[in-house]
Design a protein around this motif. Structure first.
Motif, PDB file in Angstrom:
ATOM      1  N   LEU A  94      -7.750  -4.654   6.963  1.00 50.37           N
ATOM      2  CA  LEU A  94      -6.445  -3.832   6.820  1.00 50.37           C
ATOM      3  C   LEU A  94      -5.180  -4.895   6.293  1.00 50.37           C
ATOM      4  CD1 LEU A  94      -4.324  -1.132   6.879  1.00 50.37           C
ATOM      5  CD2 LEU A  94      -4.510  -1.901   9.482  1.00 50.37           C
ATOM      6  N   ALA A  95      -5.097  -5.834   7.273  1.00 50.22           N
ATOM      7  CA  ALA A  95      -3.958  -6.888   7.067  1.00 50.22           C
ATOM      8  C   ALA A  95      -3.864  -7.457   5.741  1.00 50.22           C
ATOM      9  CB  ALA A  95      -3.649  -7.470   8.148  1.00 50.22           C
ATOM     10  N   LEU A  96      -5.138  -8.232   5.496  1.00 55.16           N
ATOM     11  CA  LEU A  96      -5.414  -8.727   4.339  1.00 55.16           C
ATOM     12  C   LEU A  96      -5.256  -7.969   3.080  1.00 55.16           C
ATOM     13  CD1 LEU A  96      -8.729 -10.860   5.223  1.00 55.16           C
ATOM     14  CD2 LEU A  96      -6.318 -11.688   4.993  1.00 55.16           C
ATOM     15  N   MET A  97      -5.343  -6.609   2.965  1.00 59.81           N
ATOM     16  CA  MET A  97      -5.276  -6.025   1.748  1.00 59.81           C
ATOM     17  C   MET A  97      -3.843  -5.319   1.626  1.00 59.81           C
ATOM     18  SD  MET A  97      -8.588  -3.357   2.221  1.00 59.81           S
ATOM     19  CE  MET A  97      -8.196  -2.411   0.630  1.00 59.81           C
ATOM     20  N   GLU A  98      -2.833  -5.737   2.494  1.00 61.91           N
ATOM     21  CA  GLU A  98      -1.422  -5.488   2.157  1.00 61.91           C
ATOM     22  C   GLU A  98      -0.839  -6.066   1.031  1.00 61.91           C
ATOM     23  OE1 GLU A  98       1.062  -3.283   4.179  1.00 61.91           O
ATOM     24  OE2 GLU A  98       0.775  -4.126   6.297  1.00 61.91           O
ATOM     25  N   THR A  99      -1.061  -7.376   0.847  1.00 59.39           N
ATOM     26  CA  THR A  99      -0.269  -8.168  -0.079  1.00 59.39           C
ATOM     27  C   THR A  99      -0.812  -8.411  -1.676  1.00 59.39           C
ATOM     28  OG1 THR A  99      -1.152 -10.119   0.988  1.00 59.39           O
ATOM     29  CG2 THR A  99       0.860  -9.233   1.801  1.00 59.39           C
ATOM     30  N   PRO A 100      -2.319  -8.525  -1.679  1.00 61.92           N
ATOM     31  CA  PRO A 100      -2.618  -8.788  -3.219  1.00 61.92           C
ATOM     32  C   PRO A 100      -2.290  -7.761  -4.132  1.00 61.92           C
ATOM     33  CG  PRO A 100      -4.423  -9.139  -1.627  1.00 61.92           C
ATOM     34  CD  PRO A 100      -3.458  -8.431  -0.817  1.00 61.92           C
ATOM     35  N   ALA A 101      -2.039  -6.389  -3.629  1.00 65.49           N
ATOM     36  CA  ALA A 101      -1.686  -5.281  -4.580  1.00 65.49           C
ATOM     37  C   ALA A 101      -0.334  -5.603  -5.271  1.00 65.49           C
ATOM     38  CB  ALA A 101      -1.948  -4.033  -4.161  1.00 65.49           C
ATOM     39  N   ILE A 102       0.586  -6.029  -4.389  1.00 65.25           N
ATOM     40  CA  ILE A 102       1.801  -6.368  -4.744  1.00 65.25           C
ATOM     41  C   ILE A 102       1.977  -7.303  -5.935  1.00 65.25           C
ATOM     42  CG2 ILE A 102       4.349  -7.289  -3.996  1.00 65.25           C
ATOM     43  CD1 ILE A 102       3.462  -6.205  -1.420  1.00 65.25           C
ATOM     44  N   ILE A 103       1.300  -8.509  -5.706  1.00 70.57           N
ATOM     45  CA  ILE A 103       0.877  -9.518  -6.799  1.00 70.57           C
ATOM     46  C   ILE A 103       0.652  -9.010  -8.194  1.00 70.57           C
ATOM     47  CG2 ILE A 103       0.018 -11.551  -7.485  1.00 70.57           C
ATOM     48  CD1 ILE A 103      -0.168 -12.160  -4.501  1.00 70.57           C
ATOM     49  N   SER A 104      -0.247  -7.982  -8.133  1.00 67.38           N
ATOM     50  CA  SER A 104      -0.894  -7.578  -9.220  1.00 67.38           C
ATOM     51  C   SER A 104      -0.108  -6.429  -9.887  1.00 67.38           C
ATOM     52  CB  SER A 104      -2.200  -6.596  -8.805  1.00 67.38           C
ATOM     53  OG  SER A 104      -3.135  -7.378  -8.501  1.00 67.38           O
ATOM     54  N   GLY A 105       0.542  -5.599  -8.975  1.00 68.04           N
ATOM     55  CA  GLY A 105       1.646  -4.526  -9.634  1.00 68.04           C
ATOM     56  C   GLY A 105       3.080  -5.663 -10.185  1.00 68.04           C
ATOM     57  N   LEU A 106       3.404  -6.614  -9.721  1.00 70.15           N
ATOM     58  CA  LEU A 106       4.342  -7.398 -10.213  1.00 70.15           C
ATOM     59  C   LEU A 106       3.827  -8.021 -11.297  1.00 70.15           C
ATOM     60  CD1 LEU A 106       6.124  -9.015  -7.127  1.00 70.15           C
ATOM     61  CD2 LEU A 106       7.115  -6.971  -8.421  1.00 70.15           C
ATOM     62  N   MET A 107       2.858  -8.377 -11.593  1.00 71.93           N
ATOM     63  CA  MET A 107       2.365  -8.935 -12.903  1.00 71.93           C
ATOM     64  C   MET A 107       2.135  -8.018 -14.022  1.00 71.93           C
ATOM     65  SD  MET A 107      -0.838 -11.592 -11.336  1.00 71.93           S
ATOM     66  CE  MET A 107      -1.473 -11.593 -13.038  1.00 71.93           C
ATOM     67  N   LEU A 108       1.685  -6.706 -13.638  1.00 67.49           N
ATOM     68  CA  LEU A 108       1.522  -5.522 -14.514  1.00 67.49           C
ATOM     69  C   LEU A 108       2.996  -5.239 -14.929  1.00 67.49           C
ATOM     70  CD1 LEU A 108      -1.261  -3.629 -12.948  1.00 67.49           C
ATOM     71  CD2 LEU A 108      -1.422  -4.749 -15.229  1.00 67.49           C
ATOM     72  N   ALA A 109       3.943  -5.173 -14.002  1.00 69.26           N
ATOM     73  CA  ALA A 109       5.333  -4.375 -14.342  1.00 69.26           C
ATOM     74  C   ALA A 109       6.067  -5.558 -15.196  1.00 69.26           C
ATOM     75  CB  ALA A 109       6.009  -4.232 -13.337  1.00 69.26           C
ATOM     76  N   ARG A 110       5.754  -6.776 -15.257  1.00 66.39           N
ATOM     77  CA  ARG A 110       6.560  -7.880 -15.890  1.00 66.39           C
ATOM     78  C   ARG A 110       5.726  -8.485 -16.761  1.00 66.39           C
ATOM     79  NH1 ARG A 110      11.357  -6.514 -14.610  1.00 66.39           N
ATOM     80  NH2 ARG A 110      12.093  -7.160 -12.423  1.00 66.39           N
ATOM     81  N   ARG A 111       4.604  -7.935 -17.556  1.00 64.54           N
ATOM     82  CA  ARG A 111       3.756  -8.250 -18.364  1.00 64.54           C
ATOM     83  C   ARG A 111       4.471  -8.466 -19.695  1.00 64.54           C
ATOM     84  NH1 ARG A 111      -1.768  -5.326 -18.978  1.00 64.54           N
ATOM     85  NH2 ARG A 111      -0.370  -3.716 -19.562  1.00 64.54           N
ATOM     86  N   GLY A 112       4.225  -9.572 -20.377  1.00 65.85           N
ATOM     87  CA  GLY A 112       5.248  -9.604 -21.576  1.00 65.85           C
ATOM     88  C   GLY A 112       6.534 -10.196 -21.496  1.00 65.85           C
ATOM     89  N   GLU A 113       7.047 -10.481 -20.203  1.00 62.03           N
ATOM     90  CA  GLU A 113       8.235 -11.129 -20.108  1.00 62.03           C
ATOM     91  C   GLU A 113       8.009 -12.494 -19.663  1.00 62.03           C
ATOM     92  OE1 GLU A 113      10.639  -8.854 -17.051  1.00 62.03           O
ATOM     93  OE2 GLU A 113      10.293  -7.166 -17.862  1.00 62.03           O
ATOM     94  N   LYS A 114       9.352 -13.317 -20.213  1.00 58.87           N
ATOM     95  CA  LYS A 114       9.180 -14.771 -20.270  1.00 58.87           C
ATOM     96  C   LYS A 114       9.891 -15.374 -19.205  1.00 58.87           C
ATOM     97  CE  LYS A 114       6.804 -15.194 -24.594  1.00 58.87           C
ATOM     98  NZ  LYS A 114       7.307 -16.165 -26.131  1.00 58.87           N
TER      99      LYS A 114
END
Length: 319
Positions: A134-154
């Motif tokens: 449970l504790a390990l699953m809290e954070t990886p999704a935040i990284i993925s979500g930010l990568m998707l939201a900022r995709r294409g930005e330099k």
């Protein structure tokens, strides 16, 4: 049907339904915010302690390593599946789709605690090490979500350092992992002295907390102006699809029925504490009313009432 009936007639679930009905009826029933926070702290400390004690008894096993790897993989990958549907079917812009997808890759502590209590009452309680998953699953999704939201930005994200601090040191992660480690070090003999505080009142405290969550979820749903029919459908589709994937994956790697169902619950749940805090910092342009309404107003009630028995039935059927 036996699992569904046992779940829906559990006092824990009935208190949640009572809260929702009271909110929909516009009752003035409320639990003070300070008390609600205290209940939340108690539940996270109790579940972390009991998980640590259970791992102390069983030791570190291959099942723990496999479950942790499966959980982290789910947390990192689920946002990509959610993002695609949010953009195409949900018709969200890139930033909001990224923010919402992060919520669905992360986890809800309260959903997990509720499922653990119900599964334990049905003699299929998950292994203690699932708290670490449970504790390990809290954070990886935040990284993925930010990568998707900022995709294409330099541009460089100047808030990156602050974001990682927020993610890794938010209250839920610190308390869960800290209490887990305390339980691990103390073991059964050390826990015995504090068991009257952290074990006996646990279910009663959970009832009061879910009463408050029912009130909050229903009121958030009523007040939201950003929700559409399409997003509501996705708020139900995501937990079903992700929960089935998690349960099947847990069974495939050899977890027991309760632990496989718990992995399904973790895959199905959506964060409404850690991820919103991170999104407010990293994606201030995203709409909080949108991602909170989906995670707390739609997905959370669905999982509490229907998801928990669904994944237990699936785990028993295929396990």
């Amino acid at each position: 049907m036996d699992i569904v009936i046992a779940t829906l007639t559990s006092p824990v679930i009935l208190f949640f339904i009572l809260g929702m009905l009271a909110a929909f009826a516009r009752s003035d029933l409320a639990i003070p915010e300070a008390i609600a926070k205290g209940l939340s702290l108690y539940l996270m400390a109790a579940i972390g302690l009991k998980g640590g004690v259970a791992v102390s008894e069983s030791g570190f096993t291959p099942d723990l390593a496999l479950a942790a790897a499966a959980g982290v993989a789910l947390s990192f990958l689920i946002p990509y599946f959610a993002f695609a549907l949010l953009r195409s079917f949900g018709r969200l812009d890139q930033v909001n789709a990224g923010a919402v997808s992060a919520h669905y890759g992360s986890v809800s502590v309260v959903t997990f605690v509720t499922a653990t209590e119900i599964y334990t009452g049905q003699s299929i309680g998950p292994a203690g090490y699932m708290v670490a998953v449970l504790a390990l699953m809290e954070t990886p999704a935040i990284i993925s979500g930010l990568m998707l939201a900022r995709r294409g930005e330099k541009r460089a994200d100047s808030a990156g350092g602050g974001l990682m601090h927020e993610v890794l040191l938010n209250a839920s992660v610190v308390l869960l992992m800290g209490s887990f480690l305390i339980g691990l070090v103390a073991g059964p003999s050390g826990f015995e002295a504090i068991a009257p505080l952290f074990q006996i009142p646990f279910t009663g405290v959970l009832c009061f907390f879910l009463l408050d969550m029912g009130l909050v979820a229903a009121r958030r749903l009523v007040e939201s102006r950003a929700m559409t029919v399409r997003l509501t459908i996705l708020g139900i589709l995501f937990p079903i699809a992700n929960g089935v994937i998690g349960t099947v994956l847990g069974t495939a790697i050899g977890l027991d029925v309760g632990s496989a169902a718990a992995l399904g619950v973790l895959g199905a749940s959506a964060s409404y504490i850690a991820v919103p805090a991170a999104m407010r910092m990293a994606l201030p342009e995203a709409d909080p009313g949108l991602y909170l309404s989906m995670s707390l107003g739609v997905t959370f009630p669905f999982n509490i009432i229907f998801g928990i028995p669904l994944f237990a039935a699936l785990a028993q059927a295929i396990g």
